[in-house]
Scaffold this motif. Structure first.
Motif, PDB file in Angstrom:
ATOM      1  N   VAL A 186      18.440  36.851  44.150  1.00 16.01           N
ATOM      2  CA  VAL A 186      19.011  37.560  43.091  1.00 16.01           C
ATOM      3  C   VAL A 186      18.531  37.105  41.746  1.00 16.01           C
ATOM      4  O   VAL A 186      18.004  35.914  41.608  1.00 16.01           O
ATOM      5  CB  VAL A 186      20.609  37.309  42.991  1.00 16.01           C
ATOM      6  N   LEU A 187      18.516  37.897  40.724  1.00  9.06           N
ATOM      7  CA  LEU A 187      18.207  37.548  39.416  1.00  9.06           C
ATOM      8  C   LEU A 187      19.622  37.595  38.598  1.00  9.06           C
ATOM      9  O   LEU A 187      20.260  38.556  38.617  1.00  9.06           O
ATOM     10  CB  LEU A 187      17.241  38.524  38.822  1.00  9.06           C
ATOM     11  N   ILE A 188      19.705  36.634  37.836  1.00  7.26           N
ATOM     12  CA  ILE A 188      20.896  36.180  36.934  1.00  7.26           C
ATOM     13  C   ILE A 188      20.500  35.836  35.519  1.00  7.26           C
ATOM     14  O   ILE A 188      19.471  35.265  35.085  1.00  7.26           O
ATOM     15  CB  ILE A 188      21.788  35.144  37.802  1.00  7.26           C
ATOM     16  N   TYR A 189      21.441  36.029  34.869  1.00  6.12           N
ATOM     17  CA  TYR A 189      21.702  35.396  33.342  1.00  6.12           C
ATOM     18  C   TYR A 189      22.847  34.407  33.473  1.00  6.12           C
ATOM     19  O   TYR A 189      23.863  34.808  34.004  1.00  6.12           O
ATOM     20  CB  TYR A 189      21.765  36.514  32.239  1.00  6.12           C
ATOM     21  N   GLU A 190      22.770  33.300  33.005  1.00  6.33           N
ATOM     22  CA  GLU A 190      23.777  32.338  33.152  1.00  6.33           C
ATOM     23  C   GLU A 190      23.831  31.433  31.584  1.00  6.33           C
ATOM     24  O   GLU A 190      22.832  31.307  30.929  1.00  6.33           O
ATOM     25  CB  GLU A 190      23.339  31.343  34.054  1.00  6.33           C
ATOM     26  N   THR A 191      24.995  31.208  31.340  1.00  6.63           N
ATOM     27  CA  THR A 191      25.347  30.383  30.292  1.00  6.63           C
ATOM     28  C   THR A 191      26.302  29.121  30.757  1.00  6.63           C
ATOM     29  O   THR A 191      27.396  29.469  31.421  1.00  6.63           O
ATOM     30  CB  THR A 191      26.162  30.860  29.231  1.00  6.63           C
ATOM     31  N   SER A 247      17.072  35.458  26.934  1.00 12.56           N
ATOM     32  CA  SER A 247      15.706  35.622  27.351  1.00 12.56           C
ATOM     33  C   SER A 247      15.733  36.914  27.943  1.00 12.56           C
ATOM     34  O   SER A 247      16.879  37.606  28.409  1.00 12.56           O
ATOM     35  CB  SER A 247      15.691  34.480  28.591  1.00 12.56           C
ATOM     36  N   THR A 248      14.481  37.558  28.065  1.00  9.66           N
ATOM     37  CA  THR A 248      14.065  38.750  28.656  1.00  9.66           C
ATOM     38  C   THR A 248      13.945  38.620  30.387  1.00  9.66           C
ATOM     39  O   THR A 248      13.778  39.544  31.019  1.00  9.66           O
ATOM     40  CB  THR A 248      12.907  39.383  28.136  1.00  9.66           C
ATOM     41  N   SER A 249      13.893  37.196  30.740  1.00 14.06           N
ATOM     42  CA  SER A 249      13.751  36.888  32.158  1.00 14.06           C
ATOM     43  C   SER A 249      14.732  36.130  32.764  1.00 14.06           C
ATOM     44  O   SER A 249      15.113  35.251  32.300  1.00 14.06           O
ATOM     45  CB  SER A 249      12.475  36.057  32.171  1.00 14.06           C
ATOM     46  N   PRO A 250      15.507  37.065  33.632  1.00 14.14           N
ATOM     47  CA  PRO A 250      16.717  36.318  34.385  1.00 14.14           C
ATOM     48  C   PRO A 250      16.011  35.296  35.228  1.00 14.14           C
ATOM     49  O   PRO A 250      14.807  35.232  35.459  1.00 14.14           O
ATOM     50  CB  PRO A 250      17.378  37.361  35.215  1.00 14.14           C
ATOM     51  N   VAL A 251      16.874  34.511  35.869  1.00 11.62           N
ATOM     52  CA  VAL A 251      16.603  33.230  36.628  1.00 11.62           C
ATOM     53  C   VAL A 251      16.740  33.882  38.088  1.00 11.62           C
ATOM     54  O   VAL A 251      17.801  34.481  38.554  1.00 11.62           O
ATOM     55  CB  VAL A 251      17.480  32.048  36.554  1.00 11.62           C
ATOM     56  N   SER A 309      20.245  41.751  39.377  1.00  8.60           N
ATOM     57  CA  SER A 309      19.602  42.482  40.343  1.00  8.60           C
ATOM     58  C   SER A 309      19.602  41.691  41.702  1.00  8.60           C
ATOM     59  O   SER A 309      19.806  40.309  41.636  1.00  8.60           O
ATOM     60  CB  SER A 309      18.427  43.124  40.109  1.00  8.60           C
ATOM     61  N   ILE A 310      19.818  42.376  42.604  1.00 12.54           N
ATOM     62  CA  ILE A 310      19.781  41.751  44.158  1.00 12.54           C
ATOM     63  C   ILE A 310      18.178  42.301  44.644  1.00 12.54           C
ATOM     64  O   ILE A 310      17.851  43.421  44.915  1.00 12.54           O
ATOM     65  CB  ILE A 310      20.511  42.122  45.054  1.00 12.54           C
ATOM     66  N   LEU A 311      17.451  41.228  45.000  1.00  9.31           N
ATOM     67  CA  LEU A 311      16.029  41.366  45.504  1.00  9.31           C
ATOM     68  C   LEU A 311      15.990  41.850  47.021  1.00  9.31           C
ATOM     69  O   LEU A 311      16.924  41.336  47.671  1.00  9.31           O
ATOM     70  CB  LEU A 311      15.052  40.474  45.066  1.00  9.31           C
ATOM     71  N   LYS A 312      15.182  42.529  47.468  1.00 11.78           N
ATOM     72  CA  LYS A 312      14.925  42.832  49.198  1.00 11.78           C
ATOM     73  C   LYS A 312      14.788  41.522  49.768  1.00 11.78           C
ATOM     74  O   LYS A 312      14.064  40.559  49.488  1.00 11.78           O
ATOM     75  CB  LYS A 312      13.923  43.654  49.380  1.00 11.78           C
TER      76      LYS A 312
END
Length: 131
Positions: A45-50, A65-69, A127-130
């Protein structure tokens, strides 16, 4: 002002949401509902986190950031709290986790993080990646 927008949205959306406590002691509430498939073990998964202390002092954030983790759920790539908190989330969902110290333990701690603190973690599932 741009950096405050996600925080303002979270404050606005957090009214009246139910706090859920899992068997591990993790507490979370859904600040914004998502849609689509649910994330689960084995999903990347791609996430944003604080991550912050309960007093609001921010320790880490990638919301600006423009790049999620990218995180593999169940892959020991995140703390136990984040890994558990991601399970069942849907794309666009935002959760606020309250994680006791034993769920946020790391091998090495950044200088600004006390190893015996309860942390508040806000996660947005981008998002959830394949598989």
């Amino acid at each position: 002002m741009k950096s405050l927008l996600p925080l303002l949205l979270l404050v606005i959306c957090s009214c009246g949401s139910k706090i859920i406590t899992t068997p591990s002691g993790l507490q979370y509430r859904i600040l914004q509902k998502g849609s689509g498939a649910m994330a689960g073990p084995g999903d990347e998964v791609l996430i944003y986190e604080t991550t912050s202390y309960r007093n609001g002092t921010v320790l880490y954030s990638n919301y600006d950031s423009t790049s999620p983790v990218k995180v593999l759920i169940g892959g020991n790539q995140a703390t136990q709290a984040v890994d558990e908190g991601l399970r069942g989330m849907r794309i666009g969902e935002i959760r606020e986790l309250t994680a006791p110290p034993y769920l946020v333990k790391r091998k090495g701690y950044p200088a600004n993080v006390s190893p015996d603190s309860t942390l508040v973690i806000r996660i947005k599932l981008d998002s959830i990646l394949k598989k």
